[in-house]
Design a protein around this motif. Structure first.
Motif, PDB file in Angstrom:
ATOM      1  N   SER A  54       0.823  -1.204   0.000  1.00 10.17           N
ATOM      2  CA  SER A  54       0.000   0.000   0.000  1.00 10.17           C
ATOM      3  C   SER A  54       0.859   1.257   0.000  1.00 10.17           C
ATOM      4  N   GLU A  56       2.368   2.695  -2.327  1.00  8.49           N
ATOM      5  CA  GLU A  56       2.140   3.556  -3.476  1.00  8.49           C
ATOM      6  C   GLU A  56       1.070   4.604  -3.179  1.00  8.49           C
ATOM      7  N   TYR A  57       0.110   4.242  -2.333  1.00 12.39           N
ATOM      8  CA  TYR A  57      -0.967   5.174  -2.005  1.00 12.39           C
ATOM      9  C   TYR A  57      -0.467   6.373  -1.206  1.00 12.39           C
ATOM     10  N   ILE A  60      -0.393   9.673  -3.148  1.00 10.90           N
ATOM     11  CA  ILE A  60      -1.625  10.409  -3.425  1.00 10.90           C
ATOM     12  C   ILE A  60      -1.918  11.333  -2.245  1.00 10.90           C
ATOM     13  N   TYR A  65      -8.029  13.368  -2.948  1.00 11.18           N
ATOM     14  CA  TYR A  65      -9.296  12.702  -2.612  1.00 11.18           C
ATOM     15  C   TYR A  65     -10.385  13.718  -2.307  1.00 11.18           C
ATOM     16  N   THR A  83      -8.619   5.662  -8.268  1.00  8.25           N
ATOM     17  CA  THR A  83      -7.164   5.717  -8.405  1.00  8.25           C
ATOM     18  C   THR A  83      -6.655   4.283  -8.452  1.00  8.25           C
ATOM     19  N   GLU A  84      -5.775   4.026  -9.393  1.00  9.72           N
ATOM     20  CA  GLU A  84      -5.225   2.682  -9.567  1.00  9.72           C
ATOM     21  C   GLU A  84      -3.739   2.787  -9.865  1.00  9.72           C
TER      22      GLU A  84
END
Length: 163
Positions: A54, A56-57, A60, A65, A83-84
């Motif tokens: 996780s 990579e998140y 963001i 968001y 988001t991917e």
């Protein structure tokens, strides 16, 4: 319903394209998938843990968001904004990703905000240009016409210039 793939670096200005796309496709429901691509690791242990990763998140920002929620509230035709992360570098893997996410078109690279997030980031434009899906562009014709009308000289200015 259209699902639009948007290569991104998850900066807030990468969301600017949504309102223009909503105007272009005003009679359609829209899904947006913001995707950042990474090369697949050669490490077996990293590959085994990939589904549980996780980190990579962390790339963001919270503001991303928040702005997504604002856009969904402002634009009723936006069904979802997701988001991917795509991991891989082959066309077969990329096409499988697009098919699994029901992507119908890809945003033109010129209209995207994309920079590498780390050394494993992949240039998605190499993949998107060869995948065979339609490429859509953000049209700014209305904005250009409005700016030209606002900047047009008044009748008094035109008469003054003539004399």
């Amino acid at each position: 319903m259209k699902t639009i793939f948007i290569p991104t670096d998850f900066s807030l200005n990468s969301l600017d394209c949504i309102t223009n796309l909503c105007e272009q496709y005003e009679n359609e429901s829209l899904n947006f998938i913001f995707v950042h691509a990474f090369k697949l690791s050669d490490s077996i242990s990293e590959l085994l843990m990939l589904s549980r990763r996780s980190r990579e998140y962390d790339y963001i920002p919270d503001g991303f968001y928040e702005r997504c929620n604002q856009i969904k509230a402002e634009c009723p035709q936006v069904v979802s904004i997701r988001t991917e992360f795509f991991f891989g570098s082959t066309m077969a893997t990329f096409r499988n990703f697009l098919e699994a996410n029901d992507v119908t078109c890809i945003l033109n690279p010129k209209d995207c905000s994309y920079t590498s997030l780390n050394k494993s980031s992949l240039d998605p434009f190499v993949l998107t240009s060869k995948c065979g899906l339609p490429i859509v562009s953000v049209l700014t014709i209305k904005k250009l016409v409005t700016e030209q009308v606002e900047n047009a000289p008044t009748a008094k200015q035109m008469i003054a210039e003539a004399y």
